[in-house]
Structure formats: C-alpha cells, structure tokens
Motif scaffolding. Structure first.
Motif, short mmCIF file in Angstrom:
data_model
loop_
_atom_site.label_atom_id
_atom_site.label_comp_id
_atom_site.label_asym_id
_atom_site.label_seq_id
_atom_site.Cartn_x
_atom_site.Cartn_y
_atom_site.Cartn_z
N THR A 39 44.25 50.99 10.93
CA THR A 39 44.81 52.06 10.10
C THR A 39 43.81 53.20 9.93
N CYS A 40 42.59 53.04 10.40
CA CYS A 40 41.58 54.08 10.30
C CYS A 40 41.65 54.99 11.53
N GLN A 41 41.14 56.20 11.37
CA GLN A 41 41.05 57.11 12.49
C GLN A 41 40.04 56.62 13.52
N GLU A 42 38.97 55.99 13.02
CA GLU A 42 37.87 55.61 13.91
C GLU A 42 37.04 54.52 13.24
N ILE A 43 36.56 53.59 14.03
CA ILE A 43 35.57 52.62 13.59
C ILE A 43 34.32 52.82 14.44
N ASP A 44 33.23 53.17 13.82
CA ASP A 44 31.95 53.37 14.52
C ASP A 44 31.09 52.14 14.26
N THR A 45 31.08 51.22 15.23
CA THR A 45 30.38 49.95 15.02
C THR A 45 28.87 50.12 14.99
N LYS A 46 28.34 51.12 15.70
CA LYS A 46 26.90 51.34 15.72
C LYS A 46 26.41 51.78 14.35
N ARG A 47 27.13 52.70 13.72
CA ARG A 47 26.73 53.23 12.41
C ARG A 47 27.32 52.43 11.26
N ARG A 48 28.22 51.50 11.58
CA ARG A 48 28.87 50.64 10.59
C ARG A 48 29.65 51.47 9.57
N ILE A 49 30.44 52.40 10.08
CA ILE A 49 31.29 53.23 9.23
C ILE A 49 32.67 53.33 9.86
N ALA A 50 33.63 53.69 9.02
CA ALA A 50 34.97 54.03 9.47
C ALA A 50 35.29 55.43 8.97
N VAL A 51 36.16 56.13 9.69
CA VAL A 51 36.69 57.40 9.24
C VAL A 51 38.19 57.21 9.02
N ALA A 52 38.64 57.56 7.83
CA ALA A 52 40.05 57.37 7.48
C ALA A 52 40.60 58.64 6.85
N GLY A 57 42.00 65.97 3.79
CA GLY A 57 40.76 65.78 4.53
C GLY A 57 40.59 64.35 4.98
N PHE A 58 39.32 63.94 5.15
CA PHE A 58 39.00 62.62 5.67
C PHE A 58 37.94 61.95 4.79
N LEU A 59 37.79 60.66 4.99
CA LEU A 59 36.80 59.86 4.27
C LEU A 59 35.92 59.13 5.26
N THR A 60 34.62 59.11 4.99
CA THR A 60 33.70 58.24 5.71
C THR A 60 33.41 57.04 4.83
N ILE A 61 33.66 55.85 5.35
CA ILE A 61 33.60 54.62 4.56
C ILE A 61 32.73 53.59 5.27
N PRO A 62 31.73 53.00 4.60
CA PRO A 62 30.97 51.91 5.24
C PRO A 62 31.88 50.73 5.55
N THR A 63 31.63 50.06 6.65
CA THR A 63 32.38 48.85 6.97
C THR A 63 31.72 47.62 6.36
N ASP A 64 30.56 47.78 5.74
CA ASP A 64 29.96 46.74 4.92
C ASP A 64 30.38 46.97 3.47
N ARG A 65 30.24 45.93 2.66
CA ARG A 65 30.64 46.06 1.25
C ARG A 65 29.61 46.91 0.51
N VAL A 66 30.02 48.10 0.12
CA VAL A 66 29.18 49.03 -0.63
C VAL A 66 30.07 49.61 -1.72
N LYS A 67 29.90 49.15 -2.92
CA LYS A 67 30.83 49.48 -4.00
C LYS A 67 30.90 50.97 -4.29
N GLY A 68 29.73 51.63 -4.28
CA GLY A 68 29.71 53.05 -4.59
C GLY A 68 28.30 53.60 -4.58
N ILE A 69 28.13 54.76 -5.17
CA ILE A 69 26.86 55.47 -5.15
C ILE A 69 25.74 54.68 -5.80
N GLU A 70 26.08 53.74 -6.68
CA GLU A 70 25.08 52.97 -7.40
C GLU A 70 24.53 51.79 -6.61
N CYS A 71 25.14 51.47 -5.48
CA CYS A 71 24.69 50.34 -4.67
C CYS A 71 23.40 50.67 -3.93
#
Length: 232
Positions: A39-52, A57-71
């Motif tokens: 369902t994402c536009q892209e999965i970048d396995t090297k950088r461990r991010i997804a673009v959705a 606009g779009f979102l860059t999202i880690p594919t690891d569990r990262v709750k938010g800015i405080e992590c």
C-alpha cells in the motif's frame, strides 16, 4: 560524535519512547509499513524507510518501530530526515524547491509511528524567512532569544493566516542529522523532545530549520508543522 556513538544512545524497540512492534493503538502507519508494504508508494530496504501518501503530499516512515520524535532511534545512524529530503525530487519532479519537510510533536500527531511530512510550504513562510537578515547559524545558539521569529502560515482547518513563533536556524547544507541537532541543542531529554515540532524549508545555497513547541519561551509557539506545510 560518530554514528557508532549515536547508536549507543538509541534505545531498543521495547523502550516506551519508541513503542513496541506489537503495538496497535494509534499505529495505523506502523501497521501499514510492517504488514502491508504494497500500500506504500515505495519501500527502501537500504535506508529502512517507506514512502506513503499523506492526506496531502507524502510521508517518509521508518520500517522499524519508531514511535515518534522522542524515540532515541532518530538520533542514530539512520538519518531519516536526510532520507526524506533525498526522496523529494522523485515525488515532486516539477518544483522540489517548493517542498518542505516537517514532523509533529507527540501531543500534535495523530499516529504513533514516526512520519516526516513531505509537502508544499505556504508562500508566506518563505516571505517571512527572507526578511531575516542575520539568522542564527550556530546550532548551539538555537535557543537564544535572537533565534525566535514570528512566521506566518495557514490554518489547515480554514486556510486563514496564522502567525506562530519559531526558533529559526540557517544551515548551509543538510549534512547533519537534524534530529540529533534538535536533541543536543534544544530538547536535551526525551520528555522535552516529544514536545518539539521541526520543519525544514529549502533556501538558496542552504536550508532553514524551524523549531517550536507549545511552551515556547515568550509564548505563541506550536507543536505542529501543519501551519507551515500544506499537509492536511
């Protein structure tokens, strides 16, 4: 500090500031990148991010569990902000220079998985930044009163002009982890980090980095990036 040392302060996935891989509440984005990558536009396995897709606009999202800015993981060797900036030209081919990046504070976000907004910034933002003749360029002085400026944006609910105060920093290049700079020079603790919003706006031969929080000294701060970016 080296990437190895930064990783040493990054917390494990069971830290409450990072969340747990089994989380489900307010974690639609986490579930989306974990279980439904198609369902994402892209999965970048090297950088461990997804673009959705975002609301706008779009979102860059880690594919690891990262709750938010405080992590603490945002301080490590995976430079999520840089990765988001590198994705902008591919998704905004016509005018990438009109696109900013932003992240909300814990109290202002609706999803508990880190997501960096990639969206057009309102023209008033660039107009007000252009009026700053002697910006702060040293991250160590980011909290100085001289770094705080009123910047106009737009209310995402009705489009009305809204002015909020931001700590403004000018950098010649995106060659450092902005989360790390924010943590070391402004927040200095996870409890304070979760109160922060941060936005980057491209400029001529550099970039503007704006930070604010609801409890900004002097008042009229905000914990959301939504006033500056057209992301909702």
């Amino acid at each position: 500090m080296t990437d190895d040392n930064r990783d040493s302060v990054a917390t494990s996935s069971t830290d409450p500031n990072c969340g747990d891989p089994s989380d489900g509440d307010r974690d639609f984005l986490w579930i989306k990148v974990k279980d439904f990558p198609y369902t994402c536009q892209e999965i970048d396995t090297k950088r461990r991010i997804a673009v959705a897709n975002g609301t706008k606009g779009f979102l860059t999202i880690p594919t690891d569990r990262v709750k938010g800015i405080e992590c603490g993981k945002v301080l490590g060797s995976y430079n999520y902000w840089l990765y988001a900036a590198e994705k902008v030209p591919a998704y905004y081919t016509a005018h990438p220079e009109l696109v900013g990046l932003g992240v909300n504070s814990a109290e202002s976000r609706k999803q508990d998985q880190l997501h960096i907004h990639m969206a057009a910034f309102h023209p008033e933002v660039k107009e007000d930044l252009g009026k700053i003749k002697t910006p702060v360029t040293d991250p160590a002085k980011w909290t100085d009163p001289s770094a705080i400026f009123p910047i106009r944006g737009r209310d995402p609910k009705n489009g009305d002009l809204v002015t909020r105060n931001y700590r403004v920093l000018w950098l010649k290049a995106l060659d450092q982890n902005l989360f790390w700079l924010l943590d070391q020079n402004v927040a200095r603790s996870p409890d304070n980090m979760k109160l922060q919003t941060m936005v980057s706006i491209p400029g001529l031969n550099g970039l503007w980095v704006l930070n604010s929080q609801g409890t900004l000294p002097g008042g009229n701060g905000t914990g959301t990036c939504d006033y500056l970016l057209a992301c909702r």
